[in-house]
Write a protein that holds these residues in place. Structure first.
Motif, short mmCIF file in Angstrom:
data_model
loop_
_atom_site.label_atom_id
_atom_site.label_comp_id
_atom_site.label_asym_id
_atom_site.label_seq_id
_atom_site.Cartn_x
_atom_site.Cartn_y
_atom_site.Cartn_z
N UNK A 75 -19.27 -6.37 66.76
CA UNK A 75 -19.47 -6.34 65.31
C UNK A 75 -20.27 -7.57 64.92
N UNK A 76 -21.48 -7.34 64.45
CA UNK A 76 -22.35 -8.45 64.07
C UNK A 76 -22.73 -8.38 62.61
N UNK A 77 -23.80 -9.09 62.26
CA UNK A 77 -24.30 -9.10 60.90
C UNK A 77 -25.79 -8.87 60.89
N UNK A 78 -26.24 -8.08 59.91
CA UNK A 78 -27.67 -7.78 59.77
C UNK A 78 -28.37 -8.79 58.89
N UNK A 79 -27.59 -9.48 58.03
CA UNK A 79 -28.17 -10.44 57.09
C UNK A 79 -27.61 -11.82 57.37
N UNK A 80 -28.31 -12.82 56.88
CA UNK A 80 -27.90 -14.21 57.06
C UNK A 80 -27.19 -14.70 55.82
N UNK A 87 -11.11 -11.86 57.04
CA UNK A 87 -9.89 -11.07 56.87
C UNK A 87 -9.30 -10.59 58.19
N UNK A 88 -9.99 -10.76 59.31
CA UNK A 88 -9.51 -10.31 60.61
C UNK A 88 -9.43 -11.48 61.57
N UNK A 89 -8.46 -11.42 62.45
CA UNK A 89 -8.26 -12.47 63.44
C UNK A 89 -8.02 -11.81 64.80
N UNK A 95 -8.84 -0.44 61.21
CA UNK A 95 -9.27 0.94 61.07
C UNK A 95 -10.76 0.94 60.76
N UNK A 96 -11.37 2.09 61.01
CA UNK A 96 -12.79 2.22 60.74
C UNK A 96 -13.05 1.97 59.26
N UNK A 97 -14.00 1.05 58.97
CA UNK A 97 -14.35 0.71 57.59
C UNK A 97 -13.58 -0.46 57.02
N UNK A 98 -12.66 -1.03 57.79
CA UNK A 98 -11.89 -2.15 57.24
C UNK A 98 -12.77 -3.39 57.14
N UNK A 99 -12.61 -4.12 56.01
CA UNK A 99 -13.37 -5.34 55.78
C UNK A 99 -12.80 -6.47 56.63
N UNK A 100 -13.64 -7.05 57.49
CA UNK A 100 -13.20 -8.13 58.36
C UNK A 100 -13.72 -9.50 57.92
N UNK A 101 -14.87 -9.53 57.28
CA UNK A 101 -15.43 -10.80 56.80
C UNK A 101 -16.39 -10.51 55.66
N UNK A 102 -16.67 -11.54 54.89
CA UNK A 102 -17.54 -11.40 53.72
C UNK A 102 -18.55 -12.53 53.69
N UNK A 103 -19.84 -12.16 53.66
CA UNK A 103 -20.92 -13.15 53.52
C UNK A 103 -21.19 -13.33 52.03
N UNK A 193 -24.88 -4.61 50.71
CA UNK A 193 -23.74 -4.01 51.39
C UNK A 193 -23.47 -4.63 52.75
N UNK A 194 -24.54 -5.12 53.42
CA UNK A 194 -24.36 -5.76 54.73
C UNK A 194 -23.61 -7.08 54.63
N UNK A 195 -23.44 -7.61 53.43
CA UNK A 195 -22.63 -8.83 53.31
C UNK A 195 -21.15 -8.55 53.56
N UNK A 196 -20.76 -7.28 53.54
CA UNK A 196 -19.40 -6.88 53.93
C UNK A 196 -19.42 -6.55 55.41
N UNK A 197 -18.73 -7.35 56.23
CA UNK A 197 -18.63 -7.11 57.67
C UNK A 197 -17.42 -6.23 57.90
N UNK A 198 -17.66 -4.97 58.26
CA UNK A 198 -16.58 -4.00 58.41
C UNK A 198 -16.52 -3.54 59.86
N UNK A 199 -15.34 -3.06 60.25
CA UNK A 199 -15.15 -2.54 61.60
C UNK A 199 -15.73 -1.13 61.68
#
Length: 398
Positions: A75-80, A87-89, A95-103, A193-199
């Motif tokens: 799971x990576x990021x498309x934007x800087x 939110x994940x450790x 679950x699919x679509x869960x928010x793990x981090x926020x840019x 939308x890419x600022x939301x890092x989701x699973x």
């Protein structure tokens, strides 16, 4: 002619008795010495034996490898940007679509607002140009009627027609501009939308490489923020099999392996892949043979080092002889070497069986062999026969 004295008959008889007596004594002495040597050697040698048994003979390939999840998603990021929240450790069930981090979304929200405003301007321009088109059309139609009565010149009609066609083209330009502004807005909204890092899958977070406040840059290479294993109840072992053994490894073969955390507990699996891609390390070529294994108790962890044993052939109930017996040669015989073949060219090999206290050579046809036993296909050997694997000299009492 001088006459020689004859030898007395008694003397001849004495000499005739003495010569055979001497020969007989020598033979008896030699035989006695040989018998004494044999008896003394047999009396001074203790033979180490093992029995011919029925049991499994298993040929296997041993290799080392690493335990890995079947599917691991990066799971990576498309934007800087700067990580605003996490939110994940480690070990988090996702679950699919869960928010793990926020840019931090503010720079991308600004772009969205700008593009939305540009789209609104383009739509307003379209409304204005449609009004101009309506006027140009009416003026052109009016001049068409007036030119018939010579109320206006032909030049005025041509000018009105040109204005109408330009207004009509401007409408097409405005519509294209609106499509362009809409595409720019869509791209900006996607980046927002890419600022939301989701699973992207259901699974478990097995690795995390991001913290709050950290700046991630996706200019040249997408940084990996999380590793998500889809299902830890099904694992695989990626083994490094040498090129000398890979030819015997086939799909569907049974395998077992141990890990350092559970050295006395073997895990059973099956070869599900033999990958064609070679791996060369210090001029040693190996191939990846994948062993799939269930992990319902979650005892196996990603990254564990495994020592695997792939079974390439097996006899469940074979008549077998210990391999040590094939390498034994009695000390009193000339040293011929291990695995002596039969002189008739049949391919049989030799071992020694202890019968009536003495070693007797027996040739047999061998089948499957492993590190401990060799299968007996044909030969004068039965279960319980004691085959010699070594000998020890008894210590003489003083």
């Amino acid at each position: 002619m001088e006459k020689r004295d004859a030898v007395p008959t008694g003397a001849l008889r004495r000499w005739g008795w003495l010569v055979p007596a001497c020969v007989t004594a020598s033979a008896v002495a030699a035989g006695a010495a040989a018998l004494y040597w044999t008896l003394s050697r047999d009396a001074n040698v203790h033979y180490l034996t093992q029995k011919i048994t029925h049991g499994p003979v298993v040929r296997a390939v041993t290799a080392s490898g690493t335990v890995n999840p079947v599917i691991t998603v990066q799971v990576g990021t498309y934007v800087s940007g700067v990580i605003q929240a996490r939110y994940c450790d480690y070990n988090t069930k996702v679950e699919k679509g869960r928010l793990c981090a926020k840019i931090d979304p503010r720079p991308y929200q600004i772009v969205v607002d700008q593009d939305r405003a540009s789209l609104a301007v383009a739509r307003a321009q379209l409304v204005k140009d449609r009004a101009s088109l309506a006027y140009a059309k009416a003026s052109y139609e009016r001049n068409q009627r007036l030119v018939q009565t010579k109320a206006v010149s032909q030049d005025a009609l041509d000018s009105a027609r040109s204005a109408y066609e330009q207004a009509l083209a401007q409408i097409g330009l405005d519509e294209a501009t609106i499509d362009q502004r809409q595409a720019e807005l869509n791209a900006a909204q996607i980046n927002l939308g890419y600022t939301d890092i989701v699973s992207p899958v259901d699974g478990t977070v097995v690795s995390r490489s991001v913290e709050m406040g950290q700046t991630v840059a996706a200019s040249f290479q997408t940084p990996t923020l999380f590793l998500v294993a889809t299902d830890l109840t099904a694992m695989q072992v990626d083994t490094n099999v040498s090129e000398s053994d890979i030819g015997a490894v086939r799909l569907g073969q049974r395998a077992s392996f141990t890990v350092e955390s559970f050295p006395n507990r073997p895990f059973d699996g099956e070869v599900t892949q033999v990958r064609q891609s070679p791996q060369t390390i210090q001029n040693v070529v190996t191939y990846d043979a994948v062993i799939s294994v269930p992990n319902p108790d979650l005892l196996l962890k990603p990254g564990m080092t495994a020592t695997a044993r792939v079974i390439i052939d097996k006899r469940d109930d074979a008549l077998r002889a210990p391999n040590a017996a094939l390498r034994y040669t009695p000390g009193g015989l000339p040293t011929i070497g291990p695995l002596v073949a039969a002189p008739d060219g049949s391919g049989a090999v030799r071992l020694f069986v202890l019968r009536e206290g003495s070693p007797q050579a027996v040739f047999f046809t061998q089948g499957l062999d492993d590190d401990a036993y060799t299968e007996i296909v044909k030969g004068d050997l039965r279960p319980g026969d004691e085959v010699i694997v070594g000998e020890q000299q008894k210590q003489r009492r003083s």
